[in-house]
Design a protein around this motif. Structure first.
Motif, PDB file in Angstrom:
ATOM      1  N   SER A  24       0.954  -1.434  -0.498  1.00 24.62           N
ATOM      2  CA  SER A  24       0.197   0.382   0.121  1.00 24.62           C
ATOM      3  C   SER A  24       0.751   1.495  -0.215  1.00 24.62           C
ATOM      4  CB  SER A  24      -0.881   0.106   1.152  1.00 24.62           C
ATOM      5  OG  SER A  24      -0.064   0.260   2.152  1.00 24.62           O
ATOM      6  N   MET A  25      -0.111   2.591  -0.728  1.00 25.52           N
ATOM      7  CA  MET A  25       0.881   3.799  -1.207  1.00 25.52           C
ATOM      8  C   MET A  25       0.883   4.826   0.408  1.00 25.52           C
ATOM      9  SD  MET A  25       0.846   6.135  -3.486  1.00 25.52           S
ATOM     10  CE  MET A  25       2.016   7.979  -3.102  1.00 25.52           C
ATOM     11  N   ASN A  26       1.757   5.200   0.784  1.00 31.20           N
ATOM     12  CA  ASN A  26       1.941   5.976   1.384  1.00 31.20           C
ATOM     13  C   ASN A  26       1.692   7.686   1.128  1.00 31.20           C
ATOM     14  OD1 ASN A  26       1.869   7.589   4.058  1.00 31.20           O
ATOM     15  ND2 ASN A  26       3.179   6.297   4.984  1.00 31.20           N
ATOM     16  N   SER A 321       8.341  -2.537  -0.306  1.00 30.45           N
ATOM     17  CA  SER A 321       7.470  -1.771  -0.849  1.00 30.45           C
ATOM     18  C   SER A 321       8.309  -0.519  -0.733  1.00 30.45           C
ATOM     19  CB  SER A 321       6.153  -1.673  -0.115  1.00 30.45           C
ATOM     20  OG  SER A 321       6.433  -1.629   1.921  1.00 30.45           O
ATOM     21  N   LYS A 322       8.783  -0.494  -0.354  1.00 28.92           N
ATOM     22  CA  LYS A 322       9.921   1.027  -0.581  1.00 28.92           C
ATOM     23  C   LYS A 322      10.659   1.251  -1.620  1.00 28.92           C
ATOM     24  CE  LYS A 322      12.298   1.523   3.060  1.00 28.92           C
ATOM     25  NZ  LYS A 322      13.053   1.216   4.270  1.00 28.92           N
ATOM     26  N   ARG A 335       9.124   6.410  -0.131  1.00 29.18           N
ATOM     27  CA  ARG A 335       8.135   6.508  -0.005  1.00 29.18           C
ATOM     28  C   ARG A 335       7.871   5.070   0.073  1.00 29.18           C
ATOM     29  NH1 ARG A 335       5.253   8.956  -5.514  1.00 29.18           N
ATOM     30  NH2 ARG A 335       3.655   8.132  -4.487  1.00 29.18           N
ATOM     31  N   THR A 336       6.791   4.663   0.419  1.00 26.73           N
ATOM     32  CA  THR A 336       5.749   3.134  -0.113  1.00 26.73           C
ATOM     33  C   THR A 336       4.920   3.182  -0.812  1.00 26.73           C
ATOM     34  OG1 THR A 336       7.311   3.215   2.411  1.00 26.73           O
ATOM     35  CG2 THR A 336       5.112   1.072   1.566  1.00 26.73           C
ATOM     36  N   GLN A 341       2.126  -5.985  -7.768  1.00 33.37           N
ATOM     37  CA  GLN A 341       3.372  -6.168  -8.126  1.00 33.37           C
ATOM     38  C   GLN A 341       3.509  -7.149  -9.393  1.00 33.37           C
ATOM     39  OE1 GLN A 341       7.213  -6.307  -6.722  1.00 33.37           O
ATOM     40  NE2 GLN A 341       6.550  -4.433  -5.106  1.00 33.37           N
ATOM     41  N   PRO A 342       3.547  -6.458 -10.733  1.00 28.93           N
ATOM     42  CA  PRO A 342       3.890  -7.769 -11.166  1.00 28.93           C
ATOM     43  C   PRO A 342       4.792  -8.637 -11.285  1.00 28.93           C
ATOM     44  CG  PRO A 342       4.624  -5.734 -12.687  1.00 28.93           C
ATOM     45  CD  PRO A 342       3.850  -5.167 -10.880  1.00 28.93           C
ATOM     46  N   VAL A 343       4.913 -10.011 -12.513  1.00 32.47           N
ATOM     47  CA  VAL A 343       6.357 -10.847 -11.782  1.00 32.47           C
ATOM     48  C   VAL A 343       7.703  -9.965 -11.826  1.00 32.47           C
ATOM     49  CG1 VAL A 343       7.215 -12.998 -12.431  1.00 32.47           C
ATOM     50  CG2 VAL A 343       4.619 -12.270 -12.410  1.00 32.47           C
TER      51      VAL A 343
END
Length: 416
Positions: A24-26, A321-322, A335-336, A341-343
Motif C-alpha cells: 500500500s502507498m503512503n 514496497s519501499k 516513499r512506500t 506487483q507484476p512478476v
C-alpha cells in the motif's frame, strides 16, 4: 567477477524482485496527484510485423525511442527466421528499424537489415540521439559486423564495418563511442558526421560509458580449457573522453561484481560519478560510489534483493514496497507503495530522466529529485498493464501490445 558478456546485462537487470506481494502507498508528505485512467490510445500503429522471406510470426521489440523534436517514434524490432538449412547453428533474425509519425502513427519509413539472398542478422542493438540520429549495430550470419548511422529521413549517414563484437554508447555531447572487444578492446569516438575523433586500444573490456566517463573491466584473465576467465580480485579502470585513465580500483578477492537483486549493476550519473554494485562474501551487497575524479568515495550496504535504478545525479533502491532516493552525499527521501506487483517488477528511467514504476493496475511517473508524483495512471481490461516494452517522454507514453505500437497522452501538470 566482472562480467564481459554485455549481452546478458539486460537479462540480469530484469531479475525478479523476491515474491509477488500486495503493498500500500503512503502518500504522507507528498502532494496528491489525481489518478487518471490510461484511456484508449490516441492512435495504434499498423502491424510492425514483416512478411519478407520465411520469418516467423513473432515480433521482438528491442527498442522504442521517441524524438519529440522531429515528431518521430523509432521502433527497432526483430523476427526469428525459419532456417532452410542445417548447416548453421546460429539463431537467424530479420531486423528492422521503423520510424513512425508521432501525430498519426503511420509508418514514415522502414529499413530492413537484409538484402535478397544476403546474410541475416544474429545480434543487434541500437541507440538514439535527441536530434533524431539512430545508430544501429548489426552482426550478420556471414560473420560481418557493421555500425549504421541513420538520419530522420531513413537514409544512412554512414556505415562502418568493425572487426570484433561491439557495443555502442553516447557521451555528453552525443558523440558516439564504439567499443570493439576481442583479446583487447578498440575504443573509437565519432562525431555525428561519422568523422573519427580519436581511438585507442586498451587492455580489458568497456562495461559502461556516458557523461564523458568510460568504465573498463581490467581484471586479469586465466585460461580454463579454451576460455579465458576473470581471475579473483576484479579490477575496474575509469577513463575520461580523451581516453586518459583517471583511476583504477582493485576489488578484494571475496567480491562478486555482478551482485544480486536487479536493475543497474553499474551506472554513470550525469555529473560523471559512477556507482557499482558488488556482493561481498559473508557481508552481502554494497554499492560503491566513485566521484567525478574517478576515485572511490564511499561504500554503502544495500539489501541483496534491492532493485537499483539511476536518473540524473541520483539513484533509487526499490526493496519490497519501499522506494528510496539517494545522491552521492547520502539519502534524500523515501516513499512506500501499496500496489499489486507484476512478476517482473522494475523501476525504469524514462527518456526525459524521470522514474517510472508500472504495477499490475497502476503506473507512476515520479520526479527524480523528490519522488513526488508527476503522473498516476490506472489500467483496465481494455488497456492492459504496461509489462511489455514501452517508453515515456513529455507526458506521452508509447506501449507495445502484440505487434502494434500505441500512443497514450497523459495530462500535463498545467492542465490537471
Amino acid at each position: 567477477m566482472l562480467t564481459l558478456n554485455k549481452r546478458n546485462t539486460k537479462t540480469w537487470a530484469a531479475l525478479l524482485l523476491s515474491g509477488v506481494l500486495l503493498f500500500s502507498m503512503n502518500s504522507t508528505g507528498y502532494a496528491a496527484v489525481q489518478s487518471e485512467p490510461l484511456t484508449k490510445p490516441a492512435w495504434t500503429s499498423p502491424s510492425l510485423m514483416q512478411t519478407q522471406v520465411n520469418t516467423e510470426k513473432d515480433v521482438l521489440v528491442k527498442e522504442i525511442n521517441a524524438v519529440p523534436a522531429k515528431n518521430l517514434v523509432y521502433v527497432h524490432s526483430s523476427q526469428p527466421v525459419t532456417k532452410t538449412s542445417s548447416a548453421t547453428t546460429l539463431a537467424w533474425q530479420l531486423d528492422t528499424l521503423q520510424a513512425l509519425d508521432a501525430t498519426t502513427g503511420k509508418v514514415k519509413w522502414n529499413y530492413i537489415f537484409h538484402e535478397k539472398s544476403g546474410p541475416y542478422t544474429t545480434y543487434s542493438n541500437s541507440i538514439y540521439t535527441s536530434y533524431g540520429t539512430a545508430y544501429v549495430y548489426m552482426e550478420y550470419s556471414d560473420g560481418t559486423k557493421k555500425v549504421y548511422s541513420f538520419n530522420t529521413s531513413g537514409k544512412t549517414n554512414w556505415v562502418r564495418t568493425v572487426n570484433a563484437p561491439s557495443d555502442l554508447y553516447l557521451l555528453n555531447d552525443e558523440t558516439l563511442l564504439v567499443a570493439s572487444s576481442s583479446v583487447r578492446t578498440a575504443i573509437s569516438l565519432y562525431d555525428k558526421k561519422g568523422k573519427l575523433i580519436t581511438e585507442k586500444t586498451i587492455n580489458g573490456a568497456v562495461l559502461q560509458a556516458g557523461s564523458d566517463r568510460i568504465v573498463v573491466d581490467a581484471s586479469k584473465r586465466i585460461k580454463v580449457g579454451s576460455y579465458w576467465q576473470p581471475a579473483a580480485n576484479p579490477k575496474v579502470e575509469i577513463y575520461d573522453r580523451s581516453l586518459t585513465r583517471l583511476s583504477f580500483y582493485q576489488f578484494p578477492s571475496n567480491a562478486n561484481t555482478q551482485g544480486d537483486g536487479g536493475g543497474e549493476s553499474l551506472a554513470i550519473l550525469n555529473d560523471g560519478s559512477v556507482i557499482m554494485r558488488a556482493n561481498f562474501e559473508n557481508t552481502g551487497n554494497k554499492l560503491m560510489g566513485f566521484g567525478t575524479d574517478g576515485k572511490l568515495a564511499w561504500g554503502r550496504s544495500i539489501p541483496g534483493n534491492a532493485f537499483v535504478q539511476t536518473a540524473g545525479d541520483g539513484y533509487t533502491l526499490f526493496t519490497g514496497s519501499k522506494l528510496e532516493l539517494y545522491n552521492m552525499k547520502g539519502k534524500v527521501t523515501e516513499r512506500t507503495f501499496k500496489d499489486q506487483q507484476p512478476v517482473l517488477m522494475q523501476v525504469k528511467r524514462t527518456q526525459d530522466g524521470q522514474y517510472q514504476l508500472d504495477f499490475a493496475k497502476t503506473g507512476y511517473i515520479v520526479d527524480p529529485k523528490t519522488l513526488e508524483d508527476v503522473h498516476v495512471y490506472t489500467t483496465s481490461a481494455s488497456v492492459p498493464s504496461i509489462i511489455s516494452p514501452s517508453t515515456y517522454v513529455n507526458d506521452v507514453l508509447y506501449t507495445i501490445q502484440n505487434d502494434t505500437l500505441s500512443k497514450h497522452v497523459l495530462k500535463s501538470m498545467s492542465t490537471k
